[in-house]
Design a protein around this motif. Structure first.
Motif, PDB file in Angstrom:
ATOM      1  N   TYR A 219       0.803  -1.336  -0.099  1.00 15.80           N
ATOM      2  CA  TYR A 219      -0.097   0.036  -0.171  1.00 15.80           C
ATOM      3  C   TYR A 219       0.798   1.262  -0.254  1.00 15.80           C
ATOM      4  N   SER A 220       1.808   1.059   0.703  1.00 16.25           N
ATOM      5  CA  SER A 220       2.841   2.604   0.783  1.00 16.25           C
ATOM      6  C   SER A 220       3.780   2.631  -0.484  1.00 16.25           C
ATOM      7  N   ARG A 221       3.948   1.325  -1.023  1.00 11.00           N
ATOM      8  CA  ARG A 221       4.901   1.244  -2.287  1.00 11.00           C
ATOM      9  C   ARG A 221       6.376   1.600  -1.756  1.00 11.00           C
ATOM     10  N   ALA A 222       6.615   0.898  -0.430  1.00  9.82           N
ATOM     11  CA  ALA A 222       7.842   1.237   0.164  1.00  9.82           C
ATOM     12  C   ALA A 222       8.773   0.036  -0.694  1.00  9.82           C
ATOM     13  N   ARG A 223      10.051   0.449  -0.536  1.00 11.90           N
ATOM     14  CA  ARG A 223      11.186  -0.620  -1.163  1.00 11.90           C
ATOM     15  C   ARG A 223      11.276  -1.792  -0.085  1.00 11.90           C
ATOM     16  N   ALA A 224      11.314  -1.360   1.309  1.00 10.07           N
ATOM     17  CA  ALA A 224      11.370  -2.418   2.340  1.00 10.07           C
ATOM     18  C   ALA A 224      10.535  -2.091   3.402  1.00 10.07           C
ATOM     19  N   VAL A 225       9.913  -2.804   4.278  1.00 13.17           N
ATOM     20  CA  VAL A 225       9.301  -2.509   5.647  1.00 13.17           C
ATOM     21  C   VAL A 225       9.515  -3.522   6.651  1.00 13.17           C
ATOM     22  N   ALA A 226       9.557  -3.113   7.930  1.00 14.12           N
ATOM     23  CA  ALA A 226       9.731  -4.295   8.887  1.00 14.12           C
ATOM     24  C   ALA A 226       8.759  -3.774  10.196  1.00 14.12           C
ATOM     25  N   LEU A 227       8.409  -4.495  10.970  1.00 15.25           N
ATOM     26  CA  LEU A 227       7.349  -4.424  12.017  1.00 15.25           C
ATOM     27  C   LEU A 227       8.348  -4.700  13.399  1.00 15.25           C
ATOM     28  N   TYR A 228       8.198  -3.669  14.173  1.00 11.88           N
ATOM     29  CA  TYR A 228       8.971  -3.728  15.357  1.00 11.88           C
ATOM     30  C   TYR A 228       7.988  -3.469  16.605  1.00 11.88           C
ATOM     31  N   LEU A 229       8.201  -4.323  17.528  1.00 10.62           N
ATOM     32  CA  LEU A 229       7.493  -4.386  18.905  1.00 10.62           C
ATOM     33  C   LEU A 229       8.342  -3.814  19.979  1.00 10.62           C
ATOM     34  N   VAL A 230       7.675  -3.263  20.942  1.00 13.26           N
ATOM     35  CA  VAL A 230       8.546  -2.767  22.170  1.00 13.26           C
ATOM     36  C   VAL A 230       8.590  -3.965  23.208  1.00 13.26           C
ATOM     37  N   ASP A 231       9.842  -4.394  23.439  1.00 12.04           N
ATOM     38  CA  ASP A 231      10.062  -5.447  24.302  1.00 12.04           C
ATOM     39  C   ASP A 231       9.492  -5.148  25.847  1.00 12.04           C
ATOM     40  N   ILE A 232       9.299  -6.182  26.599  1.00  9.14           N
ATOM     41  CA  ILE A 232       8.376  -6.156  27.929  1.00  9.14           C
ATOM     42  C   ILE A 232       9.364  -5.325  28.947  1.00  9.14           C
ATOM     43  N   GLY A 233      10.572  -5.307  28.663  1.00 10.65           N
ATOM     44  CA  GLY A 233      11.550  -4.269  29.613  1.00 10.65           C
ATOM     45  C   GLY A 233      11.507  -2.823  29.323  1.00 10.65           C
ATOM     46  N   GLY A 234      10.677  -2.495  28.132  1.00  7.92           N
ATOM     47  CA  GLY A 234      10.557  -1.239  27.590  1.00  7.92           C
ATOM     48  C   GLY A 234      11.867  -0.482  27.191  1.00  7.92           C
ATOM     49  N   THR A 235      12.931  -1.328  26.814  1.00  9.01           N
ATOM     50  CA  THR A 235      14.155  -0.388  26.505  1.00  9.01           C
ATOM     51  C   THR A 235      14.510  -0.568  25.295  1.00  9.01           C
ATOM     52  N   ARG A 236      13.977  -1.496  24.262  1.00  9.67           N
ATOM     53  CA  ARG A 236      14.235  -1.756  22.982  1.00  9.67           C
ATOM     54  C   ARG A 236      13.090  -2.065  22.030  1.00  9.67           C
TER      55      ARG A 236
END
Length: 462
Positions: free
Chosen positions: A110-127
């Motif tokens: 949909y965004s016509r991007a060259r590459a996409v990644a999905l990130y989640l916040v770790d349970i410790g809240g630091t990464r």
């Protein structure tokens, strides 16, 4: 040389202005103050973008109020275009373990991007941890902005800055659910950034709805192995950031990967918002089990219309039923009355609320003394304390793993200095400052759980 605005650029401008206006109307509908930061957060844009479209917040609020007043039900022909992600259809046709990669694929298309990644916040809240997408993106990024796995509204600009420092060419789209971000979509060379932002909002909802059906998302939030006690504790913890009626809340427990004896909880019912916390003696599986039993008793009492006094009695009886000389805990159970800005509570043991006033001075509200649960019998008549909380005051709940025990990371003097430095700050910002000081003092290895809960009367985003 003047740059030429492309058709995609023009669509982004229109989309961003519409998102900003819709976000402002949403804030007004919720009875909140439309600050630049709050509007930017809900719209999924940077604060600077808000000012590019509106020279002042007053001008934005004026247009939003005029638009809201003139809105009527539109005919079907004028209805907005379908959302990029049809969430019910997506959840029906995609198995939960494949959902993160499916979201990445749809976002890229949909965004016509060259590459996409999905990130989640770790349970410790630091990464930020990469859960799906292109290996061109780093596996993790250090981003100390969160309360557990959630980033507050005021962390959005810092999130952009932190990610841009590592990946200067990517577009960042936070996945916002109920006013807090649980992760982000990152795209390289996205041709439609506005659509990517919209995709991210829908992706956050889809992931939240699918998480109970698979371990994939939970595993993606963990950067190292946890203990049985820590996993039990994670199951006990509610959303770390919350907007309740007339109240903002931010809370967390450190460390996320060990120990396991503390929790806090909140729920909004017809009789008001409930807030509770438990600090259990010891650590490990036994402490986690005791805490879980106490939480079950609290929720059982709460669902049948009990009072905080009834809930404390139910918790005490439940903990006694599992036996053992070392099974004991301090507890706090409260109910918030929004119309009078009053907190009513019962405290057992050492878990008493601490008032931080407008100047940052700390006062422990120790009106009544009850024994720790499962020790001496509770009195037949359990006293209830109450306090009217002013708009410029905050209530802190701190376990003895924060301050008060030998070896605790923060001294009483350090805690007072943090309260002074954070005066006027939101609950999320106050929590962040205390957590940062704990990490600086004790690192990742703490001898006891450090639980922090911050409450304040609502006047903006949590």
């Amino acid at each position: 040389m003047r740059s030429v605005m492309t058709a995609s650029d023009r669509r982004d401008v229109v989309r961003n202005r519409s998102a900003i206006l819709d976000a402002t109307i949403s804030l007004l509908d919720d009875g909140e103050t439309p600050t630049a930061g709050a509007v930017a957060w809900r719209a999924g844009v940077a604060r600077a973008t808000v000012y590019r479209h509106y020279p002042t917040i007053a001008a934005l609020v004026t247009e939003a109020e005029e638009t809201r007043a003139s809105q009527v039900r539109r005919p079907a022909a004028d209805a907005p275009s379908p959302a990029p992600l049809d969430i019910p259809a997506l959840l029906d046709r995609v198995a939960p373990p494949q959902l993160p990669e499916q979201i990445v694929g749809e976002a890229q298309r949909y965004s016509r991007a060259r590459a996409v990644a999905l990130y989640l916040v770790d349970i410790g809240g630091t990464r930020l941890l990469r859960a799906a997408g292109s290996l061109e993106f780093p596996e993790e990024m250090v981003v100390r902005l969160a309360a557990g796995p959630e980033i507050p509204a005021e962390g959005i600009e810092a999130l952009h800055e932190a990610v841009s420092a590592t990946l200067p060419s990517v577009t960042i789209a936070p996945m916002v659910v109920r006013g807090r971000a649980t992760g982000a979509l990152l795209a390289l060379d996205a041709q439609d950034a506005g659509l990517l932002q919209e995709m991210a909002r829908h992706a956050g909802i889809a992931l939240a709805m699918s998480e109970p059906f698979s371990d994939v998302i939970a595993a993606s939030r963990r950067r190292k192995e946890t203990t049985a006690a820590a996993e039990t504790q994670q199951l006990c913890l509610p959303p770390r950031l919350a907007r309740l009626s007339g109240l903002r809340l931010a809370g967390d427990v450190l460390p996320a990967y060990e120990n396991g004896g503390n929790w806090f909880d909140h729920a909004e019912n017809q009789d008001g918002a409930w807030i509770a916390a438990v600090d259990t003696l010891g650590s490990g599986a036994r402490a986690a089990a005791t805490s879980a039993v106490a939480l079950g008793a609290l929720r059982a009492a709460r669902t049948v219309g009990s009072t905080p006094r009834d809930a404390i009695q139910h918790m005490d009886a439940a903990i006694r039923s599992i036996g053992g000389d070392e099974v004991r805990c301090s507890a706090f159970v409260a109910r918030w009355h929004a119309t009078t800005s009053t907190l009513f509570w019962v405290a057992a043991g050492d878990l008493h609320p601490v008032l931080a006033d407008a100047e940052g001075r700390l006062t422990t509200l120790r009106d009544h003394a009850l024994p720790q649960l499962a020790t001496d019998p509770l009195p037949e008549t359990i006293p209830t304390s109450h306090r009217v909380v002013r708009p410029d005051e905050r209530i802190l709940l701190l376990s003895d793993g924060v301050s008060g025990l030998d070896g605790a990371p923060l001294s009483a003097a350090a805690l007072r200095e943090l309260a002074r430095r954070s005066r006027g700050a939101s609950p999320a910002r106050t929590l962040s400052l205390i957590q940062g000081a704990i990490r600086d003092a004790g690192g990742e290895d703490l001898d006891d759980d450090a639980m922090i809960v911050v409450l304040a009367p609502a006047k903006g985003t949590p």
